[in-house]
Design a protein around this motif. Structure first.
Motif, PDB file in Angstrom:
ATOM      1  N   PHE A1634       0.905  -1.299  -0.019  1.00  0.00           N
ATOM      2  CA  PHE A1634      -0.104   0.153   0.204  1.00  0.00           C
ATOM      3  C   PHE A1634       0.759   1.204   0.070  1.00  0.00           C
ATOM      4  CE2 PHE A1634      -2.648  -3.240   1.907  1.00  0.00           C
ATOM      5  CZ  PHE A1634      -3.686  -3.092   1.202  1.00  0.00           C
ATOM      6  N   ASP A1635       0.090   2.359  -0.339  1.00  0.00           N
ATOM      7  CA  ASP A1635       0.984   3.450  -0.154  1.00  0.00           C
ATOM      8  C   ASP A1635       1.272   3.908   1.174  1.00  0.00           C
ATOM      9  OD1 ASP A1635       0.671   4.018  -2.998  1.00  0.00           O
ATOM     10  OD2 ASP A1635      -1.059   5.316  -2.676  1.00  0.00           O
ATOM     11  N   VAL A1636       2.540   4.588   1.408  1.00  0.00           N
ATOM     12  CA  VAL A1636       2.733   5.011   2.910  1.00  0.00           C
ATOM     13  C   VAL A1636       3.340   6.561   2.866  1.00  0.00           C
ATOM     14  CG1 VAL A1636       3.190   2.666   3.728  1.00  0.00           C
ATOM     15  CG2 VAL A1636       5.250   4.126   3.013  1.00  0.00           C
ATOM     16  N   ASP A1637       3.252   7.169   4.024  1.00  0.00           N
ATOM     17  CA  ASP A1637       3.657   8.457   3.791  1.00  0.00           C
ATOM     18  C   ASP A1637       4.372   8.756   5.173  1.00  0.00           C
ATOM     19  OD1 ASP A1637       4.380  11.002   3.164  1.00  0.00           O
ATOM     20  OD2 ASP A1637       2.428  11.857   3.230  1.00  0.00           O
ATOM     21  N   THR A1638       5.452   9.479   5.245  1.00  0.00           N
ATOM     22  CA  THR A1638       6.180   9.566   6.698  1.00  0.00           C
ATOM     23  C   THR A1638       6.433  11.060   6.709  1.00  0.00           C
ATOM     24  OG1 THR A1638       8.481   9.252   5.593  1.00  0.00           O
ATOM     25  CG2 THR A1638       7.200   7.190   6.721  1.00  0.00           C
ATOM     26  N   ILE A1639       6.517  11.623   7.764  1.00  0.00           N
ATOM     27  CA  ILE A1639       6.962  12.968   8.314  1.00  0.00           C
ATOM     28  C   ILE A1639       7.762  12.750   9.575  1.00  0.00           C
ATOM     29  CG2 ILE A1639       6.076  15.306   9.060  1.00  0.00           C
ATOM     30  CD1 ILE A1639       3.505  14.662   7.693  1.00  0.00           C
ATOM     31  N   ILE A1640       8.725  13.665   9.561  1.00  0.00           N
ATOM     32  CA  ILE A1640       9.530  14.012  10.880  1.00  0.00           C
ATOM     33  C   ILE A1640       9.263  15.197  11.223  1.00  0.00           C
ATOM     34  CG2 ILE A1640      11.772  14.279  11.861  1.00  0.00           C
ATOM     35  CD1 ILE A1640      12.939  12.092   9.946  1.00  0.00           C
ATOM     36  N   THR A1641       8.860  15.449  12.412  1.00  0.00           N
ATOM     37  CA  THR A1641       8.229  16.964  12.639  1.00  0.00           C
ATOM     38  C   THR A1641       9.406  17.870  12.734  1.00  0.00           C
ATOM     39  OG1 THR A1641       8.723  16.381  15.214  1.00  0.00           O
ATOM     40  CG2 THR A1641       6.329  16.018  14.203  1.00  0.00           C
ATOM     41  N   GLU A1642       9.110  19.132  12.784  1.00  0.00           N
ATOM     42  CA  GLU A1642      10.079  20.426  12.522  1.00  0.00           C
ATOM     43  C   GLU A1642      11.129  20.238  13.518  1.00  0.00           C
ATOM     44  OE1 GLU A1642      10.544  22.319   9.742  1.00  0.00           O
ATOM     45  OE2 GLU A1642       8.997  21.342   8.683  1.00  0.00           O
ATOM     46  N   ASN A1643      10.621  19.715  14.712  1.00  0.00           N
ATOM     47  CA  ASN A1643      11.855  19.824  15.921  1.00  0.00           C
ATOM     48  C   ASN A1643      12.268  18.425  16.210  1.00  0.00           C
ATOM     49  OD1 ASN A1643       9.675  18.540  17.004  1.00  0.00           O
ATOM     50  ND2 ASN A1643       9.048  20.062  18.343  1.00  0.00           N
ATOM     51  N   ASP A1644      12.139  17.647  15.399  1.00  0.00           N
ATOM     52  CA  ASP A1644      12.812  16.020  15.457  1.00  0.00           C
ATOM     53  C   ASP A1644      12.257  15.085  16.489  1.00  0.00           C
ATOM     54  OD1 ASP A1644      14.124  16.955  12.877  1.00  0.00           O
ATOM     55  OD2 ASP A1644      15.952  17.268  13.956  1.00  0.00           O
ATOM     56  N   ASN A1645      11.057  15.808  17.293  1.00  0.00           N
ATOM     57  CA  ASN A1645      10.780  14.894  18.201  1.00  0.00           C
ATOM     58  C   ASN A1645       9.862  13.555  17.969  1.00  0.00           C
ATOM     59  OD1 ASN A1645      12.068  16.368  20.181  1.00  0.00           O
ATOM     60  ND2 ASN A1645      10.320  17.789  20.526  1.00  0.00           N
ATOM     61  N   HIS A1646       9.303  13.712  16.986  1.00  0.00           N
ATOM     62  CA  HIS A1646       8.380  12.725  16.501  1.00  0.00           C
ATOM     63  C   HIS A1646       8.335  12.420  14.796  1.00  0.00           C
ATOM     64  CE1 HIS A1646       6.501  14.630  19.980  1.00  0.00           C
ATOM     65  NE2 HIS A1646       6.183  13.485  20.502  1.00  0.00           N
ATOM     66  N   VAL A1647       8.041  11.017  14.762  1.00  0.00           N
ATOM     67  CA  VAL A1647       7.932  10.477  13.601  1.00  0.00           C
ATOM     68  C   VAL A1647       6.583  10.181  13.251  1.00  0.00           C
ATOM     69  CG1 VAL A1647       8.412   8.869  11.702  1.00  0.00           C
ATOM     70  CG2 VAL A1647      10.103   9.682  13.449  1.00  0.00           C
ATOM     71  N   ILE A1648       5.960  10.664  12.058  1.00  0.00           N
ATOM     72  CA  ILE A1648       4.457  10.326  11.793  1.00  0.00           C
ATOM     73  C   ILE A1648       4.559   9.738  10.498  1.00  0.00           C
ATOM     74  CG2 ILE A1648       2.176  11.261  11.231  1.00  0.00           C
ATOM     75  CD1 ILE A1648       3.351  12.238  13.952  1.00  0.00           C
ATOM     76  N   THR A1656      -4.169   4.154   8.959  1.00  0.00           N
ATOM     77  CA  THR A1656      -4.141   4.550  10.267  1.00  0.00           C
ATOM     78  C   THR A1656      -2.664   5.621  10.169  1.00  0.00           C
ATOM     79  OG1 THR A1656      -2.419   2.647  10.571  1.00  0.00           O
ATOM     80  CG2 THR A1656      -4.392   2.566  11.498  1.00  0.00           C
ATOM     81  N   ILE A1657      -2.731   6.432  11.211  1.00  0.00           N
ATOM     82  CA  ILE A1657      -1.644   7.323  11.262  1.00  0.00           C
ATOM     83  C   ILE A1657      -0.940   7.220  12.752  1.00  0.00           C
ATOM     84  CG2 ILE A1657      -1.111   9.829  11.513  1.00  0.00           C
ATOM     85  CD1 ILE A1657      -3.259  10.450   9.874  1.00  0.00           C
ATOM     86  N   ARG A1658       0.250   6.505  12.529  1.00  0.00           N
ATOM     87  CA  ARG A1658       1.183   6.035  13.669  1.00  0.00           C
ATOM     88  C   ARG A1658       2.090   7.319  14.043  1.00  0.00           C
ATOM     89  NH1 ARG A1658       1.542   0.022  12.059  1.00  0.00           N
ATOM     90  NH2 ARG A1658       0.601   0.739   9.996  1.00  0.00           N
ATOM     91  N   ALA A1659       2.000   7.495  15.345  1.00  0.00           N
ATOM     92  CA  ALA A1659       3.086   8.510  15.716  1.00  0.00           C
ATOM     93  C   ALA A1659       4.217   7.852  16.597  1.00  0.00           C
ATOM     94  CB  ALA A1659       2.407   9.744  16.481  1.00  0.00           C
ATOM     95  N   PHE A1660       5.418   8.249  16.455  1.00  0.00           N
ATOM     96  CA  PHE A1660       6.448   7.589  17.392  1.00  0.00           C
ATOM     97  C   PHE A1660       7.298   8.907  17.949  1.00  0.00           C
ATOM     98  CE2 PHE A1660       5.339   4.778  14.127  1.00  0.00           C
ATOM     99  CZ  PHE A1660       5.205   3.459  14.843  1.00  0.00           C
ATOM    100  N   ARG A1661       7.596   8.534  19.140  1.00  0.00           N
ATOM    101  CA  ARG A1661       8.626   9.371  19.874  1.00  0.00           C
ATOM    102  C   ARG A1661       9.982   9.138  19.390  1.00  0.00           C
ATOM    103  NH1 ARG A1661       8.030   8.074  24.805  1.00  0.00           N
ATOM    104  NH2 ARG A1661       5.979   9.254  24.977  1.00  0.00           N
ATOM    105  N   LEU A1662      10.770   9.898  18.681  1.00  0.00           N
ATOM    106  CA  LEU A1662      11.835   9.550  18.049  1.00  0.00           C
ATOM    107  C   LEU A1662      13.096   9.332  19.012  1.00  0.00           C
ATOM    108  CD1 LEU A1662      13.434   9.174  15.238  1.00  0.00           C
ATOM    109  CD2 LEU A1662      13.921  11.569  15.291  1.00  0.00           C
ATOM    110  N   GLU A1663      13.086   9.686  20.379  1.00  0.00           N
ATOM    111  CA  GLU A1663      13.969   9.794  21.446  1.00  0.00           C
ATOM    112  C   GLU A1663      14.177   8.172  21.663  1.00  0.00           C
ATOM    113  OE1 GLU A1663      15.284  11.569  25.584  1.00  0.00           O
ATOM    114  OE2 GLU A1663      13.236  11.912  24.791  1.00  0.00           O
ATOM    115  N   ASP A1664      12.837   7.600  22.025  1.00  0.00           N
ATOM    116  CA  ASP A1664      12.811   6.059  22.443  1.00  0.00           C
ATOM    117  C   ASP A1664      12.160   5.256  21.550  1.00  0.00           C
ATOM    118  OD1 ASP A1664      10.344   6.996  22.859  1.00  0.00           O
ATOM    119  OD2 ASP A1664      10.542   6.995  25.011  1.00  0.00           O
ATOM    120  N   GLY A1665      11.974   5.646  20.523  1.00  0.00           N
ATOM    121  CA  GLY A1665      11.012   4.909  19.538  1.00  0.00           C
ATOM    122  C   GLY A1665       9.701   4.214  19.848  1.00  0.00           C
ATOM    123  N   LYS A1666       9.222   4.901  20.829  1.00  0.00           N
ATOM    124  CA  LYS A1666       7.775   4.425  21.539  1.00  0.00           C
ATOM    125  C   LYS A1666       6.708   4.893  20.819  1.00  0.00           C
ATOM    126  CE  LYS A1666       5.032   4.153  25.723  1.00  0.00           C
ATOM    127  NZ  LYS A1666       4.694   4.184  27.186  1.00  0.00           N
TER     128      LYS A1666
END
Length: 1819
Positions: A1634-1648, A1656-1666
């Protein structure tokens, strides 16, 4: 047998799964149940301490660590006088030891042995031979005393002498009302008992001396209760090393002289005032010899302590011993539990194995005493062996008639019936006995699992969604073979929960594949199941009503049961039994009678039997109450009866221990060491209600509940008829499951008598009852695992409601996030919604409960698969209510606040505003299961279900919105229509590729036919050829002569006009195109295919009884002339006529007298429903076909009524003719009518005209206009149809019409327009109503693939419409500074406010509309650029006008890309000339569009356009081109466009790439992203830097990390320097391509991360990967961006909406504060508006207030909350008031015009008393 013992676990699994009932393994226990054995007094301190401190800890450990129930049986504690009275204590102890050994996992018996042998009871039963020997050897006085207390029971086999109850001789032994008399009798008894003991033991000793007794015989008359328990629990048990512990304590230097103390710890002969040596010797043999011989030394824990003259054992002096004892006890029990868990077979953790095994044990238990029923079994045997009877077999009858036993017996007999050569698969389910057999979804899932295992089908293929699961189950049945046939037994269909429309039985296969048999049973008269089954199953021989046993068989069964327990009856007793069985002999009654007569002794005097089941049950209850105390019994059984799903025995003991009424009764005369119920008391009660309290599993716990429905009814009536007491019981249970008294002392009061008796200083006390805490979730810190407290989640809502504790119900359950979330995690969504429905059953109009309930329903498609989406779904739907009236909706506000605090740990993406359909308004459900446009919908017979078509048939449950069944015909096209037979048994549709689909709605069977033409004409089917291929081009030779019977009008094979409609009757259906019609029977046999002279508009099958045995009659509406569909005509001339179509296969039959019936004979007997009539424009017939409303040439556009009349004046007077006779005209009408619509009661009629509608009241003929709002019209285009999507609501209160994608409503009485509903974002295809009973629903289907259900009762509750673009959003740009988003679709460019999701305005230069291909917006939100119909336009967003409009471009030149410079005063625009493959890059100045530079370059032939980029420092413009056959990156100066140099793309492994991205940190770097890697280039130095495998181009702002997100699933963080994997955010799991799309937030805290397959839109904390969120979108996401402040994700969806999700990561305080401040700002703005405005009137709707608040939000304040210029606000207010005033004036003028008009007079015919039709008055 040895082979069986050596079976592997796999062999056992296979044997159980196939249904082998031989040597069934025991069911894996979920209980740790320990019997503690000790003497009565010497271990009281230890036992009390265990009860106070250790047992609660063990209970908590078992429950939280392993999900086990911990129970202790201490029969020495709390022994009452009643226990002594009937001498049953010892017998009960033995039974409890057996129960512990049977049920317990791990430890089951713990003995405490000290220096006291203990109580040596009298034998309760003595064999008559032994008793007579004892009597003969005794002295006369001793023998006389013995004969007084023992009576011969001749009913026992062999005969025994029975010790009589104490109260039978000492009448006041238990008479608490007469305390002195009671004490006297008790004293007398203990003296008498001592005498009896001495006498019996003396007699036994003499018999030993006489060598008539052995030493063992003698020992039986001397041993203590403790030794009997040890023999049963230790000496005679198996594997006692894993189940048994012995704690042996020695007290040194016991001071014998202190008799009051020493007698508690050692046996004393009080007569001799010394130690009882006989008892000590017996103890020594037991303790020092027998126990060590059977127990391993490690299981014997010895203690040695010193004597204390202060009570022997003193808590202070022996504190260290007692502490060590408790710690050791706890540790050793834990060790045995863990050891048992480690040794459990892996199978015990296999839920499916346990489920199947449970039902197999049930099956065997039901047949233990099975007798007779040969007639029923013979019928079942015939069914089992029959190959023709391919439908389920149904047994039904009243409760207790023996259905379950018969079904179980048949299951056990299958292998015998079939013989050894066949190995059948036998599947048994006794419904309602386990959670997985109580509702349809888990039941079908378990059935599929078992069948798949046996036929080696993949288990992983079992679908998760119910409708797919149903289809999968039916498909699996085809796996059965003749060598391995399949038999499915389903007992008690009525026990299934009604959830998911289980009672409709749509899940049950009707036509079974070969080698499959299904046998079911159900109660007669419950849920309409028998009626449904009769409708489904055509074979009457497949039904059997189970009669009672009959007197003879009932008596035979009773004799057999008596024989099994070694008892009989006297002649008198037998006669009483026969008399009772003559009155009633159902199996349940027989069982009740048996349980009563089994207690009869031969000397029992007062005997009688009740005459009915209910009376028997009442008598049983009375008997138990008399035996054990009315208060105790009534309360205990009331708790069980009042429970929702039963209670575990631990729960019941806890509840009784919290019940002061019971405890005050139990402890009237003594103080307990711990204020809890003694376990012995419940054990005695349960023992007296054998088998009627069944053990079952509920919420992961073994519970007891009434098995038979009659017991529930009778116990409810007996114990819960008093409403006050019923409320008390439910309140007690609610307190328990809330954990009110966990770890807290509960107060109680003493009576005055108790205060005096026990010398108490106060009448008040409090005590910890040692009941467990009740959290929603159990967390195990050892492995971070989570378990849910299913018992609380299931029971608490039920009891809070019934105890009328509504505030707590709301705060603890219905509006408590943690409760809702926990229940969603471990139970189906329907069970949560059921809690709200249960509440609404009592409080029907509680707005807040309705809101949350409807919100859950609307969210069902999401929440049913993802509990973590509870936060966004609740917030996104209910948010408006906390703004409009936070006090009125305080509970909703609390729930939202908990969602945005507690819920952030489950989903940290929170909607900024309401972004889903808001409940409380008219919308009930949005059904979104169809993959394509929905062209047909129809209600089922009882209107509880809806059938619909797209490329498949989908049946929905209207009460829940769930998909009940999906029937997929596996065709390539889209189904264009739906017609359903009047009996709702089958339906017909056709596709856009001319395939015809016949669907049996009940069975789900389908048949697909190709459209009939002359070249594909099949033969007429007779019985001999009914299985032939319907579309075969070659007819069998024998049938060729019959082909002409249907081929009477040759249809050209090449004719391809599209099919237009269908109509379905009971036996036939008709399909038509513009000129052709085709008649089939419901099996797909072609009856007639013919061409019509004029275009066909509509055909309906008429059930004409005169020819129903020979064919069908068609009611045909056609044009009156031939014309094109788009041909403009003054009026549409129509013809209504009737045609008989003979079924030639039926005509060639003889009459009773042998005369042949020809087609001509049939034609002669045919009486047409009516004569033809020529009309125009419109027509409608009443349901009985007796009245016709239409327009004629004479009446012009006035609607006239015709009556169907019989005329006998024709040529053939014997054959009357029906004609349409003029009956009158309605009110004058001068507008051309498009269609007519009748109300259900046929009192009103709706005429569709261009400007709206006219409502006619048919009883008077008067009319009233219903006008559209300005700009809306009814337009009749394309092919003429009689149907129009409009209808009258229930009671004709509203007129509802579907125009394009909106629904319009008018008030019928006043003709006023009420409102418009933003229903769909695609054209509506159907509009139907459901008005049965209390329903007032409208259902709309649309090209947007959805079906919406609207509740007209809520129509005046203003909804909160979601503003959206008409088509999917293709581009999205965000300015968080301006708080706006620019959304672009194919035909719209709109500015949305991010404050409320509303469209502020649209940007379109062409007033007639335009097409948009791309767009861009500055980060400040000031300017935008768009490609509007291939024309560049630069917009000033604030001014809402273009500042530059470029020249129009030819269609082959496309604007491909926009890019704002960082300064945002320039915009780069690329265009592509598709003819020349020429790309032009132009730099424009904003806002006037002045060109700074322009660059042109050609694309390499065969190369797609690739994007250009500007480096992050705004220095370089970089784009791809081809120079002399070399791929290069051209590098230009971004400010002036000058060419700097080229960078050749010849780095390692260079391949064609997808895109170019600028790197963030280094302004000289760009990256080339291809399908395999990302390659970084230095465009300034023209150097290749590195390649990073799998990188997708997304990078952090420091360029350290990137992302890998393959389309097949998975998400990884990569080190962009080394290329190594840093973190795995999503494992590589197969989620489809399927198509996927990703974003890293401007402050690099999160991956969307967005996945289009899962939506589904899954959000991850980049620091610990949770993962912090897994948000499921209701519509497909087309674009996704992150706000510049990194706090929000904004998505544009396929349905044209945009959603803003706040990233409220609970680990970052600033994110949580951002959410709080956002909400506070919203609340503040609405509060300010409320202060500035007068209080809204009561009739003002909530959404009106909400919209006013939104207006304030966007107009009164800026983004920082500062008030906008007051002057502009005032001016706007004046404009608004002026506009409203003008609208009111216009409305008044319009209303005056719309008054009832026309002068009428009434014409009444003699036989028309039912209606009066007006006729126009002639002037």
């Amino acid at each position: 047998m040895e082979d069986k013992a050596e079976e592997t676990e796999e062999e056992i699994l296979n044997r159980i799964f196939i249904g082998d009932f031989y040597n069934l393994p025991s069911i894996a226990s979920k209980i740790v149940r320990i019997f503690t054995s000790s003497t009565f007094t010497d271990t009281a301190v230890e036992r009390n301490l265990l009860m106070e401190t250790v047992y609660p800890k063990l209970k908590e450990y078992c429950r939280e660590q392993h999900g086990l129930e911990f129970q202790v049986v201490d029969m020495r504690w709390g022994v009452r006088d009643e226990s002594t009275d009937d001498h049953k204590t010892t017998e009960l102890c033995m039974q409890e030891i057996d129960n512990c050994q049977r049920l317990s996992l791990g430890p089951n018996f713990v003995v405490f042995l000290g220096q006291k042998y203990g109580y040596r009871p009298l034998p309760t039963r003595i064999l008559d031979t032994e008793f007579n020997m004892i009597v003969d050897i005794l002295e006369e006085s001793d023998a006389k005393l013995l004969m007084l207390w023992y009576k011969l029971d001749a009913n026992s086999v062999p005969n025994v002498f029975v010790l009589q109850p104490v109260s039978s001789i000492y009448k006041n032994f238990t008479n608490k009302a007469q305390k002195q008399l009671m004490e006297e009798d008790q004293s007398a008894w203990w003296k008498t008992m001592g005498q009896l003991c001495t006498i019996i033991r003396k007699g036994a000793a003499k018999l030993v001396e006489a060598k008539k007794f052995t030493l063992d015989d003698n020992h039986r008359y001397n041993w203590s209760v403790t030794e009997q328990e040890v023999v049963r629990g230790v000496l005679n048990s198996k594997d006692n090393a894993d189940h048994t512990l012995a704690f042996i304590r020695e007290i040194k230097n016991i001071n014998i002289k202190l008799f009051s103390y020493s007698a508690k710890f050692i046996d004393i002969n009080f007569a001799a005032r010394k130690i009882d040596e006989e008892a000590q010797n017996m103890l020594s043999r037991l303790r020092d010899v027998k126990v060590p011989e059977r127990l391993i030394s490690s299981n014997i824990i010895p203690y040695s302590i010193a004597w204390s003259d202060n009570e022997g054992i003193n808590k202070d002096e022996h504190a260290s011993y007692l502490k060590e004892f408790c710690e050791t006890f706890y540790a050793r029990i834990i060790d045995l539990i863990e050891r048992a868990i480690s040794k459990r077979m892996k199978l015990s953790y296999n839920r499916m194995y346990s489920e199947i095994l449970h039902h197999q044990h049930f099956c065997k238990n039901f047949t233990k005493l099975f007798k007779g029923r040969d007639d029923v079994l013979e019928k079942l045997k015939i069914y089992v062996k029959s190959e023709e009877r391919n439908q389920p077999f149904v047994m039904h009858g009243p409760s207790g008639c023996g259905k379950s036993s018969i079904l179980a017996k048949c299951a056990l007999m299958i292998r015998t019936m079939l013989g050894n050569k066949i190995n059948p698969v036998i599947v048994t389910r006794f419904l309602g006995t386990t959670p997985d057999s109580s509702s349809i979804y888990p039941l079908l899932k378990s059935l599929c699992h078992q069948i798949s295992h046996n036929y080696e089908k993949p288990i992983d293929n079992i679908p998760l969604e119910l409708s797919n699961l149903t289809n999968h189950f039916k498909k699996l049945l085809e796996s059965a073979t003749s060598e391995k046939p399949l038999f499915i037994f389903l007992d008690s269909l009525d026990q299934l929960s009604s959830i998911n429309s289980a009672h409709s039985l749509s899940w049950m296969p009707v036509n079974l594949p070969k080698n499959v048999k299904i046998i079911v049973s159900t109660l007669t008269g419950y849920f309409g199941m028998i009626e449904t089954l009769n409708n489904m199953i055509e074979l009457p021989e497949n039904f059997i009503f189970v009669e009672p046993l009959g007197e003879d068989l009932a008596l035979k069964v009773i004799f057999e049961m008596l024989k099994n327990i070694k008892r009989t009856l006297s002649d008198l007793q037998l006669s009483i039994v026969k008399e009772a069985l003559n009155e009633c002999n159902s199996p349940l009654y027989v069982k009740l009678v048996f349980d009563q007569i089994s207690l009869w002794k031969s000397y029992t005097q007062e005997i009688s039997l009740a005459k009915s089941i209910d009376e028997c049950i009442l008598k049983l209850f009375e008997r138990v109450e008399n035996s054990h105390g009315k208060i105790l019994v009534s309360h205990a059984l009331a708790y069980i009866t009042a429970s929702k799903n039963g209670l575990s025995e631990a729960e019941l003991e806890d509840l009784i221990s919290l019940d002061e009424t019971v405890l005050n009764d139990i402890y009237q005369y003594h103080l307990p060491p711990i204020r809890r119920i003694p376990p012995l008391l419940w054990t005695r009660i349960r023992n007296d209600i054998p088998s009627y309290l069944s053990e079952r599993e509920a919420d992961g716990v073994s519970v007891v509940f009434w098995y038979h429905r009659q017991f529930i009814q009778v116990s409810t009536k007996r114990f819960l008829s008093n409403q006050k007491f019923k409320t008390y019981v439910h309140s007690q249970i609610a307190d328990y499951f809330m954990g009110v008294w966990a770890n807290a002392p509960k107060p109680y009061s003493y009576t005055e008598e108790q205060k005096r008796m026990f010398l108490l200083k106060s009448m008040h006390g409090e005590a910890d009852r040692k009941v467990p805490a009740q959290p929603e979730i159990f967390f195990n810190p050892n492995d971070n695992s989570v378990r849910y407290n299913g018992r609380k989640l299931s029971e608490l809502p039920f009891h809070l409601l019934r105890s009328r504790r509504i505030d707590e119900l709301y705060s603890k359950v219905l509006f408590h996030y943690k409760f809702l979330y926990a229940k969603l995690c471990c139970m189906p969504l329907n069970s949560l919604i059921a809690d709200f429905e249960d509440c609404l059953g009592t409080f029907k109009y509680d707005k807040e409960v309705i809101l949350v309930s409807d919100a859950l329903r609307l969210s069902s498609s999401v929440l049913s698969v993802s509990a973590s989406n509870l936060v966004p779904q609740i917030v996104g739907r209910l948010l408006p209510y906390i703004f409009i009236n936070s006090k009125k909706f305080s509970n909703v506000k609390t729930l939202i606040e908990e969602c945005e605090s507690d819920g952030l740990h489950d989903c940290a993406l929170v909607p900024a505003y309401n972004c889903f359909h808001v409940p409380g308004g008219p919308l009930v459900y949005s059904l979104e299961a169809h993959p394509f446009a929905v062209y047909g919908v129809c209600l089922m017979a009882d209107e509880t279900q809806l059938i619909s078509v797209s490329n498949k048939f989908i049946i929905f449950d209207l009460s829940s919105g769930d998909v009940v069944r999906v029937i997929n015909p596996q065709i390539e096209g889209i189904l264009q229509s739906l017609s359903v037979s009047s009996d709702k048994k089958y339906c017909v549709s056709f596709s856009n590729n001319d395939q015809i689909v016949i669907c049996n709605i009940i069975s789900g069977d389908i048949k697909v036919l190709n459209r009939y033409t002359a070249s594909s004409a099949p033969p007429v089917q007779t019985d001999k050829t009914k299985n032939a291929n319907l579309n075969s081009r070659k007819a069998p030779a024998k049938e060729k002569e019959k082909k002409s019977l249907i081929d009477n009008s040759m249809i050209p094979a090449e004719y391809t006009d599209s099919l237009l409609g269908s109509s379905t009757g009971l036996k036939y259906f008709v399909i038509w195109s513009k000129y052709f019609y085709y008649v089939y029977d419901k099996k797909g046999r072609i009856i007639k295919a013919d061409k019509w002279k004029y275009p066909i508009i509509e055909i309906e099958i008429v059930e004409n009884k005169s020819v129903e045995n020979y064919g069908i009659e068609l009611e045909m509406v056609t044009r009156g002339e031939d014309c094109r569909d788009d041909e403009e005509k003054e009026r549409d001339n129509l013809i209504l006529e009737y045609k008989f179509v003979p079924d030639l296969a039926k005509i060639a039959k003889k009459t009773k007298d042998g005369k042949e019936v020809s087609e001509a004979d049939v034609q002669k007997s045919y009486v047409a429903s009516c004569s033809p009539i020529e009309i125009h424009s419109c027509l409608i017939l009443t349901k009985d076909k007796k009245k016709l409303y239409t327009c004629t040439e004479i009446g012009d556009n006035t609607v006239e009524c015709f009556r169907n009349r019989i005329e006998r004046n024709g040529n053939d007077a014997k054959k009357p003719r029906a004609i349409w006779k003029y009956h009158g005209a309605l009110d004058d009408n001068y507008d051309q009518i498009i269609a007519l619509i009748l109300s259900d009661d046929e009192n009103y009629m709706l005429a569709v005209v261009m400007w709206g509608f006219k409502v006619f009241y048919l009883l008077t003929g008067q009319s009233k206009p219903l006008r559209f709002p300005p700009g809306v019209k009814n337009i009749a285009i394309g092919y003429k149809k009689l149907y129009f999507p409009a209808l009258f609501s229930k009671d004709n209160k509203y007129v509802v019409a579907g125009i394009r994608d909106n629904i319009y409503l008018w008030d019928t009485s006043y003709g006023t327009f009420l409102k418009v509903l933003d229903a769909h974002y695609g054209r509506m295809t159907n509009l139907i109503g459901s008005f049965r009973e209390q329903k007032n629903l409208v259902l709309s289907s649309s090209m947007d693939k959805t079906i919406k259900i609207w509740n007209l009762n809520n129509i005046m509750e203003e909804d909160f419409p979601l503003e959206h673009l008409e088509k999917p959003i293709e581009a999205l740009h965000v300015s968080i500074m301006a708080c706006i988003a620019l959304a672009q679709s194919r035909n719209q460019l709109a500015v949305f406010s991010l404050k409320d999701g509303k469209i502020k305005y649209q940007l379109c230069n062409n007033p007639h509309g335009a097409l948009f291909s791309c767009s861009a917006m500055s980060t400040t939100g000031t300017f935008a650029a768009s490609s509007e119909s291939n024309r560049l336009i630069i917009w000033d967003i604030e001014e809402r006008k273009p500042t530059f409009v470029g020249p129009s471009q030819p269609s082959y030149i496309q604007i491909k890309q926009f890019c704002f410079h960082q300064s945002e005063i320039n915009v780069l625009v690329s265009t592509l000339d598709n003819n020349e493959k020429l790309v032009t890059l132009t730099n424009y100045i904003i806002p006037d569009g002045e060109i700074i530079y322009s660059i042109e370059y050609n694309l390499k032939p065969g190369t797609d356009y690739k994007n250009f980029v500007v480096t992050s420092d705004d220095t370089y413009l970089v784009f791809y081109r081809n120079d002399k056959k070399t791929d290069i990156l051209a590098v230009h100066a971004a400010n002036d466009g000058s060419h700097l140099h080229n960078v050749k793309l010849h780095y390692p492994n260079y391949i064609d790439f997808k895109t170019i991205v600028p790197m963030h940190k280094n302004g000289q770097h760009v990256a080339i992203i291809d399908s395999e890697k990302g390659s970084i280039l230095n465009v300034k130095d023209k150097k290749f830097v590195r390649s990073i495998a799998k990188w997708n181009g997304r990078a952090t702002k420091d360029d350290k990390y990137g992302l890998y997100a393959p389309t097949r699933g998975g998400l990884e963080v990569l080190d962009l320097k080394s290329g190594s994997k840093v973190k795995i955010l999503i494992p590589k799991i197969a989620e489809g391509v399927f198509d996927v799309d990703t974003i890293i937030t401007e402050n690099d805290n999160h991956v969307i991360y967005y996945h289009s397959g899962r939506r589904t839109i899954r959000a991850f904390r980049l620091e610990d990967g949770k993962k912090i969120a897994d948000y499921k979108s209701t519509a497909k996401v087309r674009c996704m961006v992150c706000s510049q402040d990194s706090k929000n994700v904004i998505i544009g969806c396929e349905d044209g909406t945009i959603h803003m999700l706040i990233i409220a990561d609970p680990e970052y305080e600033e994110y949580v504060n951002y959410l709080r401040n956002w909400r506070a700002e919203q609340m503040t703005l609405f509060a300010r508006e409320a202060v500035a405005s007068p209080t809204p009137p009561d009739e003002e709707s909530s959404s009106t207030v909400f919209l006013k608040g939104l207006n304030a939000f966007t107009q009164l304040f800026d983004i920082e909350g500062n008030r906008i210029n007051e002057k502009s606000k005032t001016e706007k207010s004046k404009d608004l008031l002026h506009s409203e005033k003008n609208e009111k004036i216009n409305d008044a003028e319009s209303a005056n015009k719309d008054q009832l008009s026309g002068s009428i007079e009434l014409k009444k015919e003699d036989d028309d008393s039912d209606v009066i039709i007006p006729e126009k008055k002639l002037n």
